[in-house]
Design a protein around this motif. Sequence first.
Motif, PDB file in Angstrom:
ATOM      1  N   VAL A   1       0.848  -1.198   0.000  1.00  0.00           N
ATOM      2  CA  VAL A   1       0.000   0.000   0.000  1.00  0.00           C
ATOM      3  C   VAL A   1       0.882   1.245   0.000  1.00  0.00           C
ATOM      4  O   VAL A   1       0.666   2.177  -0.780  1.00  0.00           O
ATOM      5  N   ALA A   2       1.898   1.268   0.863  1.00  0.00           N
ATOM      6  CA  ALA A   2       2.797   2.420   0.942  1.00  0.00           C
ATOM      7  C   ALA A   2       3.547   2.631  -0.367  1.00  0.00           C
ATOM      8  O   ALA A   2       3.733   3.774  -0.805  1.00  0.00           O
ATOM      9  N   THR A   3       3.949   1.560  -1.008  1.00  0.00           N
ATOM     10  CA  THR A   3       4.662   1.657  -2.281  1.00  0.00           C
ATOM     11  C   THR A   3       3.770   2.250  -3.364  1.00  0.00           C
ATOM     12  O   THR A   3       4.197   3.134  -4.118  1.00  0.00           O
ATOM     13  N   VAL A   4       2.531   1.786  -3.443  1.00  0.00           N
ATOM     14  CA  VAL A   4       1.592   2.324  -4.439  1.00  0.00           C
ATOM     15  C   VAL A   4       1.358   3.810  -4.186  1.00  0.00           C
ATOM     16  O   VAL A   4       1.381   4.627  -5.120  1.00  0.00           O
ATOM     17  N   LEU A   5       1.166   4.195  -2.929  1.00  0.00           N
ATOM     18  CA  LEU A   5       0.958   5.612  -2.606  1.00  0.00           C
ATOM     19  C   LEU A   5       2.192   6.445  -2.962  1.00  0.00           C
ATOM     20  O   LEU A   5       2.066   7.542  -3.505  1.00  0.00           O
ATOM     21  N   ALA A   6       3.379   5.922  -2.672  1.00  0.00           N
ATOM     22  CA  ALA A   6       4.612   6.654  -2.984  1.00  0.00           C
ATOM     23  C   ALA A   6       4.771   6.838  -4.483  1.00  0.00           C
ATOM     24  O   ALA A   6       5.145   7.920  -4.951  1.00  0.00           O
ATOM     25  N   GLU A   7       4.491   5.800  -5.252  1.00  0.00           N
ATOM     26  CA  GLU A   7       4.598   5.901  -6.711  1.00  0.00           C
ATOM     27  C   GLU A   7       3.629   6.944  -7.264  1.00  0.00           C
ATOM     28  O   GLU A   7       3.987   7.735  -8.130  1.00  0.00           O
ATOM     29  N   ARG A   8       2.418   6.949  -6.749  1.00  0.00           N
ATOM     30  CA  ARG A   8       1.432   7.924  -7.231  1.00  0.00           C
ATOM     31  C   ARG A   8       1.814   9.339  -6.833  1.00  0.00           C
ATOM     32  O   ARG A   8       1.629  10.278  -7.603  1.00  0.00           O
ATOM     33  N   THR A   9       2.356   9.493  -5.646  1.00  0.00           N
ATOM     34  CA  THR A   9       2.786  10.804  -5.188  1.00  0.00           C
ATOM     35  C   THR A   9       3.930  11.317  -6.050  1.00  0.00           C
ATOM     36  O   THR A   9       3.945  12.465  -6.465  1.00  0.00           O
ATOM     37  N   ARG A  10       4.846  10.442  -6.360  1.00  0.00           N
ATOM     38  CA  ARG A  10       6.005  10.810  -7.180  1.00  0.00           C
ATOM     39  C   ARG A  10       5.563  11.201  -8.596  1.00  0.00           C
ATOM     40  O   ARG A  10       6.059  12.175  -9.165  1.00  0.00           O
ATOM     41  N   HIS A  11       4.607  10.490  -9.164  1.00  0.00           N
ATOM     42  CA  HIS A  11       4.180  10.755 -10.539  1.00  0.00           C
ATOM     43  C   HIS A  11       3.224  11.949 -10.665  1.00  0.00           C
ATOM     44  O   HIS A  11       3.201  12.626 -11.677  1.00  0.00           O
ATOM     45  N   ARG A  12       2.440  12.202  -9.640  1.00  0.00           N
ATOM     46  CA  ARG A  12       1.448  13.269  -9.723  1.00  0.00           C
ATOM     47  C   ARG A  12       1.789  14.464  -8.854  1.00  0.00           C
ATOM     48  O   ARG A  12       1.075  15.458  -8.893  1.00  0.00           O
ATOM     49  N   GLY A  13       2.775  14.305  -8.030  1.00  0.00           N
ATOM     50  CA  GLY A  13       3.091  15.408  -7.122  1.00  0.00           C
ATOM     51  C   GLY A  13       2.113  15.476  -5.966  1.00  0.00           C
ATOM     52  O   GLY A  13       1.974  16.497  -5.315  1.00  0.00           O
TER      53      GLY A  13
END
Length: 67
Positions: free
Chosen positions: A53-65
């Motif tokens: 879950v944390a990895t998915v959230l981090a990836e989305r944060t990185r890609h969308r800001g």
Amino acid sequence: MVYFAAWKNHISVYPVPDGDEDFERGIAPYRAAKGTLKFLLGKPIPYELIERVATVLAERTRHRGGY
């Protein structure tokens, strides 16, 4: 990015991102509400799932800001 709360009988983790079918199947037994996972005390906590879950959230944060 990932929040948790401790309660008398469980621990909650949120927010929960939407994911592919495999991801959704993995979190289904723990989903308590649309954006919350609930882990009962006295049962093993699936740390690998929380990491996912944390990895998915981090990836989305990185890609969308953001979320």
